[in-house]
Motif scaffolding. Sequence first.
Motif, mmCIF file in Angstrom:
data_model
loop_
_atom_site.group_PDB
_atom_site.id
_atom_site.type_symbol
_atom_site.label_atom_id
_atom_site.label_comp_id
_atom_site.label_asym_id
_atom_site.label_seq_id
_atom_site.Cartn_x
_atom_site.Cartn_y
_atom_site.Cartn_z
ATOM 1 N N GLN A 122 -3.200 12.610 -7.912
ATOM 2 C CA GLN A 122 -4.626 12.173 -7.565
ATOM 3 C C GLN A 122 -5.103 13.719 -6.789
ATOM 4 O O GLN A 122 -4.454 14.546 -6.316
ATOM 5 N N ILE A 161 -6.915 12.157 -1.585
ATOM 6 C CA ILE A 161 -6.420 12.736 -0.320
ATOM 7 C C ILE A 161 -7.143 13.749 0.253
ATOM 8 O O ILE A 161 -7.547 14.752 -0.512
ATOM 9 N N TYR A 215 0.839 4.144 -2.937
ATOM 10 C CA TYR A 215 0.242 5.353 -2.164
ATOM 11 C C TYR A 215 0.574 6.530 -2.964
ATOM 12 O O TYR A 215 1.962 6.982 -3.214
ATOM 13 N N PRO A 216 -0.219 7.297 -3.346
ATOM 14 C CA PRO A 216 -1.577 7.342 -3.141
ATOM 15 C C PRO A 216 -2.590 6.848 -4.409
ATOM 16 O O PRO A 216 -1.925 7.081 -5.596
ATOM 17 N N THR A 217 -3.576 5.952 -4.250
ATOM 18 C CA THR A 217 -4.303 5.384 -5.445
ATOM 19 C C THR A 217 -5.708 6.142 -5.624
ATOM 20 O O THR A 217 -6.308 5.586 -6.258
ATOM 21 N N SER A 235 0.879 -1.226 -0.167
ATOM 22 C CA SER A 235 0.049 -0.261 0.099
ATOM 23 C C SER A 235 0.815 1.300 -0.046
ATOM 24 O O SER A 235 0.485 2.407 -0.594
ATOM 25 N N TYR A 272 -5.064 8.593 3.818
ATOM 26 C CA TYR A 272 -5.984 9.194 2.937
ATOM 27 C C TYR A 272 -6.688 10.243 3.636
ATOM 28 O O TYR A 272 -7.805 11.175 3.000
ATOM 29 N N ILE A 281 4.240 5.522 4.667
ATOM 30 C CA ILE A 281 3.217 6.446 4.022
ATOM 31 C C ILE A 281 3.325 7.867 4.674
ATOM 32 O O ILE A 281 3.530 9.068 4.046
#
Length: 325
Positions: A62, A33, A28-30, A24, A89, A266
């Motif tokens: 994103q 946020i 990140y990020p998928t 993840s 997120y 993250i």
Amino acid sequence: MKFNPGTGMLALCLATVIIGVPASAQTYPTKPIHIVVPLPPGGSNDVLARILAQKMSESFGQPVIVENKPGAAGNIATDFIARAEGDGYSIAVAPNQTVAVNPVLYPRLPFEVSRDLTGITLLGRVPMVLVVSPGKVAATSVAELIALAKANPEKLSYASAGSGSPQHMAAEVFKSMTGTRITQIPYKGSAPALVDLLGGNVDMMFCPINSALPFIRSGKLRALGTSGAKRVELLPKVPTIAETLPNFESDIWIGMVAPAKTPPAIINKLNAELRRSLALPDVQGKLAEQGIYAETSTPQEFTRLIASDQKRWAEVIRAANIKQE
């Protein structure tokens, strides 16, 4: 093919690093946020969040959405983030009031900063300026104001944005260091406090520099000193309060936090992106126009700053017997 021990060891190390980072965090990020701001739109926290959101979105590919969740002196937003999924997120802007002052002033909060939140980075500082109403206060310097306050105990008044607000805390530090007795007039926010100061209903105020600047330039307020360790570029001729009162410092700082469960990988990725964005000249220029001065840190440094400021403000709150409203 002959085996090269050095190459083999390097490959093994790289594989270990990759395996050690959760999938993840690698991708990140998928998805979008969300940055939660604990105060209404338009203020320093909101401006900072929106400038950073644009840069983060461009870098991450994103959407980065700013959500204002004002109320309860910022406790609503902080509680929201404390309960959020620790997946990177949902993160929040964290001014010193929400994570360093409120936990001391409101002892029964549903969250605990050290347990439920983790620092991402310091974002910047917002100096305050000590201003007086020219029609009511004759003092033209910090020294003259101190002398006036000592000669007239409890006759002078200062406006604040409410108990525990940065304006309130700065004034209490000032009173403690000078041995003066100045009466607090609390308001529900900076805007009504500033209106009453301009109207001559109160004598003085520690005010965020971006809010006070137009009125200083027009002569409606007189600036006596700024609250940081060094002079402010927007008011280069105004001395720091520390030039008269050594060691005085009471800037507003702003950082970014995440739920404590957020994976370190993250957190580090967010830290790197925020620090990259804040180093951009156009970002620093936009922030400086608003009286915000970019300053970053490691996640660990910011977490330590929160803890040390909690201790500092706990001492001020106890000494001044400050109670929640």
